[in-house]
Enzyme design. Structure first.
Site, PDB file in Angstrom:
ATOM      1  N   TYR A  53      -3.750  -2.767 -10.277  1.00 22.64           N
ATOM      2  CA  TYR A  53      -3.650  -2.530  -8.830  1.00 22.64           C
ATOM      3  C   TYR A  53      -2.791  -3.595  -8.139  1.00 22.64           C
ATOM      4  CZ  TYR A  53      -5.047  -2.169  -3.927  1.00 22.64           C
ATOM      5  OH  TYR A  53      -5.029  -2.066  -2.560  1.00 22.64           O
ATOM      6  N   VAL A  92       1.241  -3.742   3.965  1.00 23.33           N
ATOM      7  CA  VAL A  92       1.216  -5.024   4.683  1.00 23.33           C
ATOM      8  C   VAL A  92       2.458  -5.873   4.414  1.00 23.33           C
ATOM      9  CG1 VAL A  92      -1.286  -5.181   4.960  1.00 23.33           C
ATOM     10  CG2 VAL A  92      -0.209  -6.168   2.925  1.00 23.33           C
ATOM     11  N   SER A 137       0.798  -1.233   0.000  1.00 25.86           N
ATOM     12  CA  SER A 137       0.000   0.000   0.000  1.00 25.86           C
ATOM     13  C   SER A 137       0.832   1.286   0.000  1.00 25.86           C
ATOM     14  CB  SER A 137      -0.940   0.022   1.203  1.00 25.86           C
ATOM     15  OG  SER A 137      -1.978  -0.905   0.996  1.00 25.86           O
ATOM     16  N   LYS A 153       0.505   3.418  -2.997  1.00 26.53           N
ATOM     17  CA  LYS A 153      -0.643   4.324  -3.146  1.00 26.53           C
ATOM     18  C   LYS A 153      -0.233   5.797  -3.056  1.00 26.53           C
ATOM     19  CE  LYS A 153      -3.581   0.740  -1.135  1.00 26.53           C
ATOM     20  NZ  LYS A 153      -4.341   0.281   0.047  1.00 26.53           N
ATOM     21  N   TYR A 171      -4.587   3.515   8.006  1.00 28.28           N
ATOM     22  CA  TYR A 171      -5.936   2.957   8.170  1.00 28.28           C
ATOM     23  C   TYR A 171      -6.506   3.334   9.532  1.00 28.28           C
ATOM     24  CZ  TYR A 171      -3.647   0.389   4.473  1.00 28.28           C
ATOM     25  OH  TYR A 171      -2.922   0.069   3.384  1.00 28.28           O
TER      26      TYR A 171
END
Length: 309
Positions: A191, A261, A64, A67, A243
């Site tokens: 993705y 992760v 992530s 991103k 998050y």
């Protein structure tokens, strides 16, 4: 100036000794094979000096953290039109939550939860073949890191594609509201591959220099984004980058950051340095356990928290 090299080596040695290492991600089978005993840290300061400790040159799956780079790229393509598709608020929900998406009629809460990141990737894909879109993302990351050797770990990408049912559910749900414009399988393919980019702490900290310096690469003086956009990307990293652990990270570390992760965390000390840490074991929110502890120790010793020393 503190002896940064000494502090970084100290922290790496402390982390190597700790027995509490978190748990590696198992829902992506390929990540379950990573040795949890590893820890790396790299800092790139405003003079371009690099300070490293531990396994700072071992590539890992950035997941992530990618991103941050796709958000930067999408904002360059669409500007503020991007915010019609995705919000900017913290989610307070797990990164792969379906509930919130249903409640908010297919508009993801922010670009760093999975649904939001898939929507951002879909925007980059528009008008391109998947291979071209992925090439553009990879070229951008290589350009930022000044390292053409950065590549996608195809095993991790394939592992995600085989098991990414929740992400497929999120993408199909957004498609039903018209938030996703391209065929769902194509958007998901890009993705999964973007998340499977492998980088070391040194490469990651180097790639993020522009966010610590008002959008400019301090080595070349070239502008990647304008100062306002860099500030806004950092703001979203601070509020949404971990998050439902984002508040805790801001409380303990006090820097904009983005976790993945794969066990990596990218953190920005505005005006000072970009920092990357990596330790594969995660806490209950899916963020690197030792990575966060190491960053907390670093900001305390250096007085780098954006909220004051």
């Amino acid at each position: 100036m503190h002896d940064l090299d000494h502090i970084v080596k100290d922290i790496a040695a402390e982390m190597a000794e700790r027995p509490d290492r978190g748990t590696v991600a198992t829902y992506i089978p390929e990540l379950a094979n990573v040795d949890a005993g590893q820890f790396g840290i790299a800092i790139v300061d405003n003079d371009g000096r690099v300070f490293t400790g531990g396994d700072a040159d071992t590539p890992f799956s950035i997941q992530s953290i990618s991103k941050v780079f796709t958000l930067t790229l999408a904002l360059g393509m669409a500007g503020d039109r991007l915010w019609r598709r995705v919000g900017r608020e913290p989610s307070g929900s797990p990164f792969n939550s379906v509930v919130q998406l249903e409640f908010e009629k297919g508009i993801p809460r922010n670009p760093f939860i999975n649904a939001g990141a898939i929507a951002v990737t879909d925007l980059i894909l528009s008008g391109h073949q998947p291979r071209e879109a992925l090439g553009e993302i990879l070229r951008f990351v290589r350009f930022l890191a000044d390292d053409p050797s950065i590549a996608i770990d195809e095993k991790v990408a394939a592992s995600e594609q085989r098991t990414g049912f929740r992400n497929a559910a999120l993408a199909n749900y957004m498609k039903s509201f018209g938030v996703i414009e391209n065929p769902v399988d194509l958007a998901l393919g890009v993705y999964f591959h973007q998340c499977a980019i492998a980088m070391s702490c040194r490469q990651l900290a180097t790639a993020a220099r522009f966010l610590a310096h008002n959008g400019r690469n301090p080595k070349t003086g070239l502008s990647v984004v304008n100062a306002e956009r860099a500030r806004r990307i950092n703001a979203i990293m601070l509020t949404c980058g971990h998050y439902d652990g984002s508040g805790e990270f801001a409380y303990r570390v006090g820097l904009p950051g983005k976790s993945g992760v794969g066990g990596g965390i990218l953190a920005i000390a505005p005006g000072r340095a970009s920092i990357a840490v990596w330790s594969p074991g995660l806490d209950q929110n899916g963020n690197s356990h030792l990575g966060r502890i190491a960053l907390e120790a670093l900001t305390k010793r250096l007085g780098w928290s954006i909220f004051g020393a």
